[in-house]
Enzyme design. Structure first.
Site, mmCIF file in Angstrom:
data_model
loop_
_atom_site.group_PDB
_atom_site.id
_atom_site.type_symbol
_atom_site.label_atom_id
_atom_site.label_comp_id
_atom_site.label_asym_id
_atom_site.label_seq_id
_atom_site.Cartn_x
_atom_site.Cartn_y
_atom_site.Cartn_z
ATOM 1 N N HIS A 122 0.824 -1.220 0.000
ATOM 2 C CA HIS A 122 0.000 0.000 0.000
ATOM 3 C C HIS A 122 0.856 1.268 0.000
ATOM 4 O O HIS A 122 0.330 2.357 0.217
ATOM 5 C CB HIS A 122 -0.989 0.005 1.175
ATOM 6 C CG HIS A 122 -2.086 -1.001 1.020
ATOM 7 N ND1 HIS A 122 -2.900 -1.398 2.052
ATOM 8 C CD2 HIS A 122 -2.518 -1.687 -0.073
ATOM 9 C CE1 HIS A 122 -3.772 -2.289 1.612
ATOM 10 N NE2 HIS A 122 -3.559 -2.489 0.333
ATOM 11 N N CYS A 130 3.731 12.829 -8.273
ATOM 12 C CA CYS A 130 3.031 13.977 -8.853
ATOM 13 C C CYS A 130 1.671 13.522 -9.372
ATOM 14 O O CYS A 130 1.521 12.419 -9.883
ATOM 15 C CB CYS A 130 3.871 14.569 -9.985
ATOM 16 S SG CYS A 130 3.087 16.031 -10.709
ATOM 17 N N GLY A 189 -1.937 -9.232 12.551
ATOM 18 C CA GLY A 189 -2.483 -7.895 12.784
ATOM 19 C C GLY A 189 -3.175 -7.264 11.596
ATOM 20 O O GLY A 189 -3.075 -6.061 11.392
ATOM 21 N N GLU A 217 -8.099 -10.273 17.812
ATOM 22 C CA GLU A 217 -9.513 -10.599 17.587
ATOM 23 C C GLU A 217 -9.640 -11.583 16.442
ATOM 24 O O GLU A 217 -8.744 -11.659 15.595
ATOM 25 C CB GLU A 217 -10.279 -9.328 17.207
ATOM 26 C CG GLU A 217 -10.569 -8.455 18.400
ATOM 27 C CD GLU A 217 -11.288 -7.173 18.035
ATOM 28 O OE1 GLU A 217 -11.788 -7.083 16.895
ATOM 29 O OE2 GLU A 217 -11.317 -6.289 18.881
ATOM 30 N N ALA A 233 0.742 -9.083 18.929
ATOM 31 C CA ALA A 233 1.893 -9.530 18.131
ATOM 32 C C ALA A 233 3.212 -9.284 18.860
ATOM 33 O O ALA A 233 4.127 -10.106 18.789
ATOM 34 C CB ALA A 233 1.887 -8.793 16.787
HETATM 35 C C1 BJW Z 1 -3.635 -6.585 16.603
HETATM 36 C C2 BJW Z 1 -3.088 -5.807 17.583
HETATM 37 C C3 BJW Z 1 -1.934 -6.300 18.164
HETATM 38 C C4 BJW Z 1 -4.768 -4.751 16.905
HETATM 39 N N1 BJW Z 1 -1.438 -7.463 17.763
HETATM 40 N N2 BJW Z 1 -3.146 -7.741 16.218
HETATM 41 C C5 BJW Z 1 -16.497 -4.582 -2.429
HETATM 42 C C6 BJW Z 1 -16.120 -5.900 -2.241
HETATM 43 C C7 BJW Z 1 -14.771 -6.283 -2.324
HETATM 44 C C8 BJW Z 1 -13.787 -5.350 -2.628
HETATM 45 C C9 BJW Z 1 -14.169 -4.055 -2.824
HETATM 46 C C10 BJW Z 1 -15.490 -3.683 -2.731
HETATM 47 N N3 BJW Z 1 -15.565 -2.356 -2.969
HETATM 48 C C11 BJW Z 1 -14.314 -1.881 -3.195
HETATM 49 C C12 BJW Z 1 -13.469 -2.911 -3.119
HETATM 50 C C13 BJW Z 1 -11.991 -2.839 -3.286
HETATM 51 C C14 BJW Z 1 -11.336 -2.224 -2.072
HETATM 52 C C15 BJW Z 1 -11.691 -3.008 -0.800
HETATM 53 O O1 BJW Z 1 -11.108 -4.035 -0.491
HETATM 54 N N4 BJW Z 1 -12.664 -2.536 -0.042
HETATM 55 C C16 BJW Z 1 -13.154 -3.283 1.129
HETATM 56 C C17 BJW Z 1 -12.881 -2.474 2.418
HETATM 57 C C18 BJW Z 1 -14.619 -3.549 0.916
HETATM 58 N N5 BJW Z 1 -9.904 -2.325 -2.317
HETATM 59 C C19 BJW Z 1 -9.294 -1.416 -3.067
HETATM 60 O O2 BJW Z 1 -9.851 -0.442 -3.495
HETATM 61 C C20 BJW Z 1 -7.834 -1.707 -3.357
HETATM 62 N N6 BJW Z 1 -7.600 -1.628 -4.746
HETATM 63 C C21 BJW Z 1 -8.175 -2.477 -5.593
HETATM 64 O O3 BJW Z 1 -8.906 -3.383 -5.205
HETATM 65 O O4 BJW Z 1 -7.882 -2.254 -6.911
HETATM 66 C C22 BJW Z 1 -8.692 -2.943 -7.894
HETATM 67 C C23 BJW Z 1 -10.021 -2.217 -7.966
HETATM 68 C C24 BJW Z 1 -10.042 -0.946 -8.465
HETATM 69 C C25 BJW Z 1 -11.288 -0.287 -8.557
HETATM 70 C C26 BJW Z 1 -12.448 -0.865 -8.081
HETATM 71 C C27 BJW Z 1 -12.390 -2.145 -7.532
HETATM 72 C C28 BJW Z 1 -11.166 -2.840 -7.486
HETATM 73 C C29 BJW Z 1 -6.945 -0.680 -2.683
HETATM 74 C C30 BJW Z 1 -7.022 -0.740 -1.188
HETATM 75 C C31 BJW Z 1 -6.210 0.388 -0.560
HETATM 76 C C32 BJW Z 1 -6.318 0.423 0.945
HETATM 77 N N7 BJW Z 1 -5.778 1.668 1.426
HETATM 78 C C33 BJW Z 1 -5.668 1.885 2.850
HETATM 79 C C34 BJW Z 1 -5.240 3.370 3.161
HETATM 80 C C35 BJW Z 1 -4.066 3.840 2.318
HETATM 81 C C36 BJW Z 1 -2.727 3.744 2.957
HETATM 82 C C37 BJW Z 1 -2.585 4.639 4.211
HETATM 83 O O5 BJW Z 1 -2.790 5.846 4.143
HETATM 84 O O6 BJW Z 1 -2.231 4.084 5.282
HETATM 85 O O7 BJW Z 1 -4.733 0.945 3.413
HETATM 86 S S1 BJW Z 1 -7.185 1.547 3.723
HETATM 87 C C38 BJW Z 1 -6.435 0.818 5.123
HETATM 88 O O8 BJW Z 1 -6.851 -0.581 5.221
HETATM 89 C C39 BJW Z 1 -4.923 0.816 4.831
HETATM 90 C C40 BJW Z 1 -4.539 -0.561 5.332
HETATM 91 O O9 BJW Z 1 -3.304 -0.958 4.755
HETATM 92 C C41 BJW Z 1 -5.717 -1.406 4.933
HETATM 93 C C42 BJW Z 1 -5.833 -2.716 5.675
HETATM 94 O O10 BJW Z 1 -6.039 -2.517 7.040
HETATM 95 P P1 BJW Z 1 -5.375 -3.507 8.092
HETATM 96 O O11 BJW Z 1 -3.909 -3.428 8.007
HETATM 97 O O12 BJW Z 1 -5.976 -4.845 7.988
HETATM 98 O O13 BJW Z 1 -5.760 -2.784 9.464
HETATM 99 P P2 BJW Z 1 -7.138 -2.818 10.295
HETATM 100 O O14 BJW Z 1 -7.156 -1.602 11.126
HETATM 101 O O15 BJW Z 1 -8.295 -3.074 9.431
HETATM 102 O O16 BJW Z 1 -6.990 -4.100 11.226
HETATM 103 C C43 BJW Z 1 -6.057 -4.154 12.296
HETATM 104 C C44 BJW Z 1 -6.080 -5.560 12.848
HETATM 105 O O17 BJW Z 1 -5.082 -5.667 13.836
HETATM 106 C C45 BJW Z 1 -7.411 -5.928 13.524
HETATM 107 O O18 BJW Z 1 -7.807 -7.232 13.086
HETATM 108 C C46 BJW Z 1 -7.064 -5.963 15.010
HETATM 109 O O19 BJW Z 1 -7.818 -6.934 15.731
HETATM 110 C C47 BJW Z 1 -5.616 -6.317 14.964
HETATM 111 N N8 BJW Z 1 -4.794 -5.865 16.078
HETATM 112 N N9 BJW Z 1 -3.901 -4.645 17.696
HETATM 113 C C48 BJW Z 1 -2.113 -8.153 16.751
HETATM 114 N N10 BJW Z 1 -1.347 -5.593 19.160
HETATM 115 ZN ZN ZN Z 2 4.828 16.947 -11.878
#
Ligand code: BJW
Ligand code: ZN
Length: 247
Positions: A122, A130, A189, A217, A233
């Site tokens: 990501h 740009c 995580g 969780e 973790a």
């Molecule tokens: C612990 C802990 C501890 C706590 N120890 N554990 C409908 C159906 C299916 C897919 C789609 C849909 N509509 C749209 C989509 C596609 C979409 C998507 O998946 N959406 C779903 C949410 C529905 N995906 C996209 O758009 C992606 N691109 C794509 O699919 O391209 C093709 C396409 C294009 C056009 C249309 C359709 C398809 C791109 C996804 C980009 C995600 N971006 C983000 C933010 C940007 C980066 C930033 O600024 O940081 O990335 S969103 C955010 O979520 C971030 C993360 O990397 C990402 C994942 O989150 P993560 O890491 O899982 O964190 P959390 O907070 O969700 O979970 C934390 C976990 O830790 C929890 O389980 C806790 O229990 C645990 N935890 N403490 C261990 N101490």
């Molecule tokens: Zn430029």
């Protein structure tokens, strides 16, 4: 820490016997470094709307607001240090136990902990691109206002992957190559809700590999993983490491 002893011993056994172990990590691994997660109790999406901050449309509508949010996160991340979970994975790579690390995190903490074969699918919160030309750059300290392109003067944006955007194709093909090779995959995580990253562990499973999930969780993956270890973790990984040392 909720762990069944036989579970943790079996996991340590699976790790030490893996031929090609990889890890898929998410925001939860950095929680103990004080980087906020996205979902859950004190997750970022509790207070902020993803559609106002993490989509290309949101940036077009209000680049100042999006940059304000990223600058705030950059300031926060600049104060954070890798935690024992990051360091354990880095040490496992050095010992040849972990072959690749695929992270959804943009905080750079795996690299700062010493991991080298890291895929930041990501992007990187310090990287810039740009909105108009091919320019790419990086920040060494939090942004001030809206950074502009040195080549064409248009707005620069964080080089991260927003909703609706594709992941980098070249990086993704290397990731799929790692997934094809893996016989054990640690899933640490992540809520396993965001595609395509949520599917990465399933690819390993479909090819007969073992999944080991470490999370505070249950997630949508929990019912299909070979082992779910419930806990932080930063505690579980060093515990596993100390068991490996005794083997
Ligand atoms: C612990 C802990 C501890 C706590 N120890 N554990 C409908 C159906 C299916 C897919 C789609 C849909 N509509 C749209 C989509 C596609 C979409 C998507 O998946 N959406 C779903 C949410 C529905 N995906 C996209 O758009 C992606 N691109 C794509 O699919 O391209 C093709 C396409 C294009 C056009 C249309 C359709 C398809 C791109 C996804 C980009 C995600 N971006 C983000 C933010 C940007 C980066 C930033 O600024 O940081 O990335 S969103 C955010 O979520 C971030 C993360 O990397 C990402 C994942 O989150 P993560 O890491 O899982 O964190 P959390 O907070 O969700 O979970 C934390 C976990 O830790 C929890 O389980 C806790 O229990 C645990 N935890 N403490 C261990 N101490
Ligand atoms: Zn430029």
């Amino acid at each position: 820490m909720l762990m069944k002893m036989e579970n943790i011993l079996s996991v340590a056994y699976a790790i030490s016997n893996a031929d090609y172990m990889i890890a898929v990590t998410g925001a939860g691994i950095s929680k103990e470094s004080n980087v906020p997660t996205f979902r859950g109790e004190d997750g970022l999406w509790r207070n902020y709307d993803a559609m106002d901050l993490a989509t290309p449309d949101a940036f077009r509508r209000n680049p100042a607001l999006v940059w304000e949010w990223y600058t705030w996160r950059q300031r926060l991340i600049a104060e954070c240090e890798p935690n024992p979970a990051h360091f354990t994975l880095a040490s496992w790579e050095k010992r040849g136990l972990l072959k690749a690390l695929i992270t959804q995190n943009v905080d750079g903490l795996h690299i700062r902990a010493g991991s080298t074969n890291v895929y930041e699918v990501h992007g990187d919160i310090w990287a810039l691109k740009c909105t108009s030309c091919k320019y790419k750059g990086s920040l060494s300290s939090p942004a001030i206002g809206i950074p502009t392109c040195p080549l064409c003067s248009n707005n620069l944006r964080p080089d991260v992957v927003w909703f609706g955007e594709s992941l980098d194709r070249a990086a993704l093909s290397k990731v799929y190559n790692e997934l094809e090779h893996a016989d054990v995959c640690l899933v640490i995580g992540t809520s396993a809700l965001v595609q395509p990253a949520a599917t990465f562990p399933l690819i390993v499973k479909q090819r007969g590999g073992q999944l080991i999930e470490i999370n505070v969780e249950p997630t949508p993956l929990s019912s299909i993983v070979d082992f779910h270890i419930s806990g932080k973790a930063g505690k579980i990984l060093p515990t596993l490491d100390s068991i490996l040392d005794q083997q």
